[in-house]
Enzyme design. Structure first.
Site, PDB file in Angstrom:
ATOM      1  N   CYS A  98      83.439  25.179  83.466  1.00  0.00           N
ATOM      2  CA  CYS A  98      83.199  25.254  84.914  1.00  0.00           C
ATOM      3  C   CYS A  98      84.430  24.753  85.655  1.00  0.00           C
ATOM      4  O   CYS A  98      84.710  25.185  86.771  1.00  0.00           O
ATOM      5  CB  CYS A  98      81.975  24.444  85.289  1.00  0.00           C
ATOM      6  SG  CYS A  98      82.028  22.761  84.661  1.00  0.00           S
ATOM      7  N   GLU A 105      74.529  22.226  89.315  1.00  0.00           N
ATOM      8  CA  GLU A 105      75.930  22.196  88.852  1.00  0.00           C
ATOM      9  C   GLU A 105      76.308  23.641  88.567  1.00  0.00           C
ATOM     10  O   GLU A 105      76.012  24.173  87.498  1.00  0.00           O
ATOM     11  CB  GLU A 105      76.033  21.382  87.563  1.00  0.00           C
ATOM     12  CG  GLU A 105      75.770  19.920  87.730  1.00  0.00           C
ATOM     13  CD  GLU A 105      76.865  19.191  88.464  1.00  0.00           C
ATOM     14  OE1 GLU A 105      77.910  19.808  88.761  1.00  0.00           O
ATOM     15  OE2 GLU A 105      76.666  18.012  88.761  1.00  0.00           O
ATOM     16  N   LEU A 106      76.972  24.286  89.520  1.00  0.00           N
ATOM     17  CA  LEU A 106      77.146  25.738  89.425  1.00  0.00           C
ATOM     18  C   LEU A 106      78.622  26.111  89.282  1.00  0.00           C
ATOM     19  O   LEU A 106      79.453  25.274  88.940  1.00  0.00           O
ATOM     20  CB  LEU A 106      76.487  26.379  90.643  1.00  0.00           C
ATOM     21  CG  LEU A 106      75.040  25.886  90.908  1.00  0.00           C
ATOM     22  CD1 LEU A 106      74.485  26.470  92.188  1.00  0.00           C
ATOM     23  CD2 LEU A 106      74.122  26.192  89.720  1.00  0.00           C
ATOM     24  N   GLY A 108      74.715  26.077  85.588  1.00  0.00           N
ATOM     25  CA  GLY A 108      74.918  27.496  85.290  1.00  0.00           C
ATOM     26  C   GLY A 108      75.600  28.197  86.448  1.00  0.00           C
ATOM     27  O   GLY A 108      76.259  27.554  87.271  1.00  0.00           O
ATOM     28  N   SER A 109      75.409  29.489  86.532  1.00  0.00           N
ATOM     29  CA  SER A 109      76.132  30.287  87.523  1.00  0.00           C
ATOM     30  C   SER A 109      75.553  30.075  88.929  1.00  0.00           C
ATOM     31  O   SER A 109      74.398  29.671  89.088  1.00  0.00           O
ATOM     32  CB  SER A 109      76.024  31.760  87.145  1.00  0.00           C
ATOM     33  OG  SER A 109      74.651  32.112  87.096  1.00  0.00           O
ATOM     34  N   THR A 110      76.345  30.394  89.932  1.00  0.00           N
ATOM     35  CA  THR A 110      75.898  30.251  91.317  1.00  0.00           C
ATOM     36  C   THR A 110      74.691  31.152  91.618  1.00  0.00           C
ATOM     37  O   THR A 110      73.732  30.681  92.251  1.00  0.00           O
ATOM     38  CB  THR A 110      77.081  30.524  92.270  1.00  0.00           C
ATOM     39  OG1 THR A 110      78.060  29.500  92.029  1.00  0.00           O
ATOM     40  CG2 THR A 110      76.658  30.482  93.724  1.00  0.00           C
ATOM     41  N   ALA A 160      87.157  16.111  82.956  1.00  0.00           N
ATOM     42  CA  ALA A 160      86.736  14.916  83.693  1.00  0.00           C
ATOM     43  C   ALA A 160      86.183  13.866  82.730  1.00  0.00           C
ATOM     44  O   ALA A 160      85.666  14.198  81.670  1.00  0.00           O
ATOM     45  CB  ALA A 160      85.662  15.305  84.702  1.00  0.00           C
ATOM     46  N   GLY A 205      61.415  29.501  81.443  1.00  0.00           N
ATOM     47  CA  GLY A 205      62.397  28.940  82.387  1.00  0.00           C
ATOM     48  C   GLY A 205      61.820  28.970  83.796  1.00  0.00           C
ATOM     49  O   GLY A 205      61.833  27.973  84.521  1.00  0.00           O
ATOM     50  N   THR A 215      70.349  24.189  80.953  1.00  0.00           N
ATOM     51  CA  THR A 215      71.785  24.073  80.661  1.00  0.00           C
ATOM     52  C   THR A 215      72.443  25.426  80.388  1.00  0.00           C
ATOM     53  O   THR A 215      71.777  26.386  80.004  1.00  0.00           O
ATOM     54  CB  THR A 215      72.032  23.143  79.450  1.00  0.00           C
ATOM     55  OG1 THR A 215      71.279  23.614  78.340  1.00  0.00           O
ATOM     56  CG2 THR A 215      71.626  21.715  79.764  1.00  0.00           C
TER      57      THR A 215
HETATM   58  P1  NAD Z   1      73.708  31.236  83.560  1.00  0.00           P
HETATM   59  O1  NAD Z   1      73.522  31.040  85.020  1.00  0.00           O
HETATM   60  O2  NAD Z   1      73.687  32.618  83.027  1.00  0.00           O
HETATM   61  O3  NAD Z   1      72.570  30.421  82.753  1.00  0.00           O
HETATM   62  C1  NAD Z   1      72.432  29.027  82.869  1.00  0.00           C
HETATM   63  C2  NAD Z   1      71.030  28.611  82.445  1.00  0.00           C
HETATM   64  O4  NAD Z   1      70.097  29.039  83.441  1.00  0.00           O
HETATM   65  C3  NAD Z   1      70.547  29.228  81.127  1.00  0.00           C
HETATM   66  O5  NAD Z   1      69.837  28.257  80.400  1.00  0.00           O
HETATM   67  C4  NAD Z   1      69.621  30.325  81.596  1.00  0.00           C
HETATM   68  O6  NAD Z   1      68.641  30.680  80.650  1.00  0.00           O
HETATM   69  C5  NAD Z   1      68.984  29.651  82.804  1.00  0.00           C
HETATM   70  N1  NAD Z   1      68.323  30.549  83.759  1.00  0.00           N
HETATM   71  C6  NAD Z   1      68.788  31.702  84.266  1.00  0.00           C
HETATM   72  N2  NAD Z   1      67.887  32.204  85.136  1.00  0.00           N
HETATM   73  C7  NAD Z   1      66.837  31.349  85.157  1.00  0.00           C
HETATM   74  C8  NAD Z   1      65.598  31.308  85.864  1.00  0.00           C
HETATM   75  N3  NAD Z   1      65.242  32.276  86.707  1.00  0.00           N
HETATM   76  N4  NAD Z   1      64.788  30.267  85.660  1.00  0.00           N
HETATM   77  C9  NAD Z   1      65.125  29.282  84.823  1.00  0.00           C
HETATM   78  N5  NAD Z   1      66.276  29.259  84.120  1.00  0.00           N
HETATM   79  C10 NAD Z   1      67.125  30.283  84.296  1.00  0.00           C
HETATM   80  O7  NAD Z   1      75.078  30.508  83.169  1.00  0.00           O
HETATM   81  P2  NAD Z   1      75.907  30.562  81.798  1.00  0.00           P
HETATM   82  O8  NAD Z   1      76.523  31.909  81.642  1.00  0.00           O
HETATM   83  O9  NAD Z   1      75.097  30.012  80.690  1.00  0.00           O
HETATM   84  O10 NAD Z   1      77.054  29.476  82.090  1.00  0.00           O
HETATM   85  C11 NAD Z   1      78.229  29.743  82.784  1.00  0.00           C
HETATM   86  C12 NAD Z   1      78.126  29.293  84.220  1.00  0.00           C
HETATM   87  O11 NAD Z   1      77.750  27.915  84.283  1.00  0.00           O
HETATM   88  C13 NAD Z   1      79.449  29.387  84.948  1.00  0.00           C
HETATM   89  O12 NAD Z   1      79.224  29.863  86.241  1.00  0.00           O
HETATM   90  C14 NAD Z   1      79.936  27.940  84.980  1.00  0.00           C
HETATM   91  O13 NAD Z   1      80.854  27.656  86.008  1.00  0.00           O
HETATM   92  C15 NAD Z   1      78.640  27.227  85.160  1.00  0.00           C
HETATM   93  N6  NAD Z   1      78.750  25.822  84.744  1.00  0.00           N
HETATM   94  C16 NAD Z   1      78.808  24.867  85.722  1.00  0.00           C
HETATM   95  C17 NAD Z   1      78.969  23.532  85.378  1.00  0.00           C
HETATM   96  C18 NAD Z   1      79.067  22.473  86.436  1.00  0.00           C
HETATM   97  O14 NAD Z   1      78.937  21.309  86.081  1.00  0.00           O
HETATM   98  N7  NAD Z   1      79.296  22.783  87.697  1.00  0.00           N
HETATM   99  C19 NAD Z   1      79.049  23.167  84.030  1.00  0.00           C
HETATM  100  C20 NAD Z   1      78.972  24.161  83.049  1.00  0.00           C
HETATM  101  C21 NAD Z   1      78.820  25.488  83.440  1.00  0.00           C
END
Ligand code: NAD
Length: 509
Positions: free
Chosen positions: A295, A261-262, A239-241, A459, A223, A156
Site C-alpha cells: 500500500c 486502510e485503503l 484493501g482497495s478504495t 513504516a 464477508g 485483510t
Molecule cells: P481488495 O479490496 O480486493 O480485498 C481486501 C479484502 O476485502 C479481502 O479480504 C476481500 O475478500 C475483502 N472484501 C472485498 N469485498 C468485500 C465485501 N463486500 N465485504 C467484505 N469483505 C470484502 O484488496 P486486495 O487486492 O486484497 O489488496 C490490495 C489493496 O489493499 C490495495 O489497494 C492496497 O493499497 C490496499 N492495502 C492498503 C493498506 C493500508 O494500510 N492502507 C495495506 C495493505 C493493502
C-alpha cells in the site's frame, strides 16, 4: 514445501472456520495457488452462513468472559503469541512467500513486524490510561475509563497476509475485544497457519473459544454478513478504495465504526537539494519491493526539472540490475505478482499511459520460459507522465513508477504530490531544512505518513499507521491507536452528600 506446510499444520484440505476449535465447513473448495510456479499448495473447505452463525455466537459468548480478564493478563497471552511467532518465524515467512510471492527477506520482515507488535501490545496492556480532571462541583471526582468494545471484524488484503491481522488482533486482544478475521481469498493458508499458531497459546492458557476466530469464505457471503452484523461494533478493513467505500456505506448505515486502510498513490519529491545517492536506492526499493504491491509502494516521483534527466538515467540503470525470479532464492529482489489478474492490470495501465501521451522508459514485459511458467513475472517499469493523467490518479498495484517533472519551488512539488485522491505515504529528499519543514508543515504533505530522506514504504510499528482522503482515514496500529479498539466512558462521582447540578442550575422542588 511439504515440510514447511507440515510444520505449520497445513493439510491437503483445511477447514475454513475456527473459533479456536475447527468447524466442519460446508462451502466449496478454494485452491491456494502459488504465483511462484502456479502449483496448488493446498485447499480450503470454505465457510458458509451456517458456520458463520456458529462462529459469531461463540465470539459473542467469549466476549462476556474475556472482557473481564485483567488487561495485563491479556497482555501476557499476546506476549506468548510473540514467542510462538519467534519459534515459527522461518516457516511462516516461507509460507507468506510461497502463497503471496514476496521475496523471503520481506516475508521474514513481515513476520518480524508481527513479533514487534506483540511486544508493543504487551507493554501497552499496562498503559490503557484514562484521564482524570477537576470538577466544577465540590467533592466530585471526574475521570475517563476505557472499556472493551466487543467483537472486532478484521478484513485483510492479500499483500500483507499475516502482519495486518496481528496489527489489529494484538491491540484488540489487550483491549479485551474478541476478533473474527476474514482474510483475502488469495492468501487463505497463511491465515490458517496464524490461527493454528494463536490456538496453541490460547488453549494452553485456558482462553475461551471464540476470542480469536477465523472465517475463510466469499466476500459476497460471509464477508458481507460480517460487515452487516450489528453485533460487530468495529470493522477494521484493509484493501482497495472501492472495497472500503462499499463497506463504509454498509457499516455507516447501522452506525457502526470502521478503521479503513485503503489504497495509496504515494509520491517522493526530489528537489535540487537532494542527495541522489540516498534517493535512488530508496526509490528503487519503494517501487520494486514486494513487486510494487505494498500500500506504501512508491508510485510517483516528483522531480525538479534541473535534475530530471540525471535521475531518470540513474534509476533506469538501477532497474537493469534487479534480479527477477523465484522469491525463495537468495539474491532475487523481485518475485512474481500475486496472480495473472494483477499482470493484466499492469498491462492495461501501460496501454492507458501511452494513450494519454506518456512515454515508457523501461519495463512492463511479461517474462516467459523456464522459471517463469506461472505467467506472473514482469519487469519493473518506469514511465514519464503528467500528474493529471487519469491513470496516474489511480493506484495500479504493480511495479509501475511514474516520473513527473516540476519547475519552480517546493510548494509547486507539494501541490503535485497532494494532487491525487489518495493520502497514504509521502517523502521528500532534500538537505535544505526550509524545504523539509515546508513539506512537514500544515501547508505540506496531506498524507498520513510524511518522511524526510527516506522512502514511502517500510513504516515501523511505533507510529500510527494509515492515511487520509481515499485511503480511508483509519489508523490501525502503533502509538495511541488502542483507543480505536475501546469505548470511552466519562464518569462523575459525587461524594459531597448533596445535590449539585452542573452549570450552577438549581432545581428546588
Ligand atoms: P481488495 O479490496 O480486493 O480485498 C481486501 C479484502 O476485502 C479481502 O479480504 C476481500 O475478500 C475483502 N472484501 C472485498 N469485498 C468485500 C465485501 N463486500 N465485504 C467484505 N469483505 C470484502 O484488496 P486486495 O487486492 O486484497 O489488496 C490490495 C489493496 O489493499 C490495495 O489497494 C492496497 O493499497 C490496499 N492495502 C492498503 C493498506 C493500508 O494500510 N492502507 C495495506 C495493505 C493493502
Amino acid at each position: 514445501m511439504k515440510d514447511i506446510l507440515a510444520k505449520l499444520g497445513i493439510e491437503d484440505v483445511n477447514q475454513g472456520a475456527s473459533t479456536g476449535s475447527w468447524l466442519d465447513c460446508k462451502g466449496t473448495l478454494l485452491e491456494s495457488v502459488s504465483p511462484i510456479d502456479g502449483q496448488v499448495l493446498a485447499r480450503i473447505q470454505q465457510c458458509e452462513m451456517g458456520e458463520y452463525a456458529q462462529v459469531m455466537d461463540t465470539a459473542a459468548k467469549a466476549f462476556q468472559e474475556w472482557r473481564m480478564w485483567p488487561a495485563p493478563k491479556r497482555g501476557e497471552i499476546v506476549r506468548q503469541l510473540g514467542e510462538e511467532l519467534r519459534a515459527h518465524k522461518e516457516e511462516l515467512a516461507a509460507l507468506v512467500t510461497m502463497e503471496m510471492g514476496k521475496i523471503l527477506q520481506e516475508g521474514r520482515g513481515e513476520v518480524q513486524e508481527m513479533i514487534d507488535i506483540c511486544d508493543f501490545a504487551t507493554g501497552m496492556s499496562r498503559q490503557l490510561y484514562g484521564l482524570t480532571t477537576h470538577s466544577e462541583r465540590a467533592r466530585h471526582r471526574m475521570f475517563e475509563q476505557w472499556h472493551p468494545l466487543g467483537i472486532i471484524g478484521v478484513i485483510t488484503a492479500f499483500n500483507f497476509p499475516v502482519a495486518v491481522w496481528s496489527w489489529n488482533t494484538t491491540l484488540a486482544l489487550i483491549c479485551g475485544d474478541v476478533v473474527v478475521w476474514k482474510p483475502s481469498s488469495k492468501t487463505p493458508l497463511t491465515a490458517v497457519a496464524c490461527q493454528k499458531i494463536a490456538e496453541k497459546v490460547l488453549k494452553r492458557n485456558g482462553v475461551p473459544d471464540g476470542v480469536c476466530s477465523l472465517i475463510i469464505g466469499k466476500g459476497s457471503s460471509v464477508g458481507d454478513a460480517l460487515v452487516r452484523d450489528a453485533r460487530v461494533p468495529l470493522i477494521s478493513a484493509t484493501g482497495s478504495t472501492p472495497m472500503g467505500k462499499r463497506l463504509a456505506a454498509i457499516v455507516g448505515e447501522r452506525l457502526g465504526r470502521t478503521i479503513l486502510e485503503l489504497g495509496g498513490n504515494n509520491a517522493i519529491i526530489v528537489t535540487p537539494n537532494a542527495d541522489l545517492s540516498l534517493a535512488i536506492p530508496n526509490i528503487a526499493f519503494g517501487a520494486i519491493g514486494t513487486a510494487g504491491q505494498r500500500c506504501t509502494s512508491t508510485r510517483r516521483i516528483i522531480v525538479h526539472e534541473s535534475i530530471h534527466d540525471t535521475l531518470v538515467e540513474k534509476l533506469a540503470a538501477a532497474y537493469k540490475t534487479v534480479s527477477i525470479g523465484d522469491p525463495l532464492q537468495d539474491g532475487v529482489l523481485m518475485g512474481p505478482l500475486v496472480d495473472q489478474g494483477a499482470v493484466k492490470d499492469l498491462q492495461n495501465a501501460i496501454v492507458k499511459v501511452k494513450a494519454e501521451g506518456g512515454t515508457m522508459v523501461c519495463g512492463g514485459e511479461v517474462l516467459s520460459g523456464p522459471g517463469y511458467e506461472s505467467g506472473c513475472y514482469v519487469t519493473p517499469s518506469i514511465a514519464l507522465v503528467k500528474n493529471e493523467y487519469e491513470i496516474v490518479q489511480e493506484e495500479t498495484f504493480a511495479p509501475l513508477l511514474y516520473i513527473i517533472k516540476y519547475s519552480g519551488s517546493v510548494e509547486d512539488a507539494i501541490a503535485l504530490q497532494n494532487g491525487v485522491p489518495q493520502g497514504l505515504s509521502s517523502s521528500i529528499f532534500t538537505n535544505h531544512f526550509i524545504e523539509s519543514e515546508t513539506f512537514l508543515s500544515a501547508m505540506g504533505s496531506d498524507c498520513g505518513i510524511a518522511n524526510v530522506n527516506l522512502g514511502t514504504s517500510g513504516a515501523e510499528i511505533g507510529l500510527a499507521f494509515g492515511g487520509e482522503k481515499d485511503t480511508g482515514g483509519g489508523r490501525e496500529s502503533g502509538s495511541d491507536v488502542w483507543k480505536c479498539y475501546m469505548r470511552r466512558q466519562s464518569n462523575t462521582l459525587n461524594w459531597s452528600g448533596k445535590v449539585a447540578l452542573a452549570q450552577g442550575i438549581s432545581f428546588d422542588m
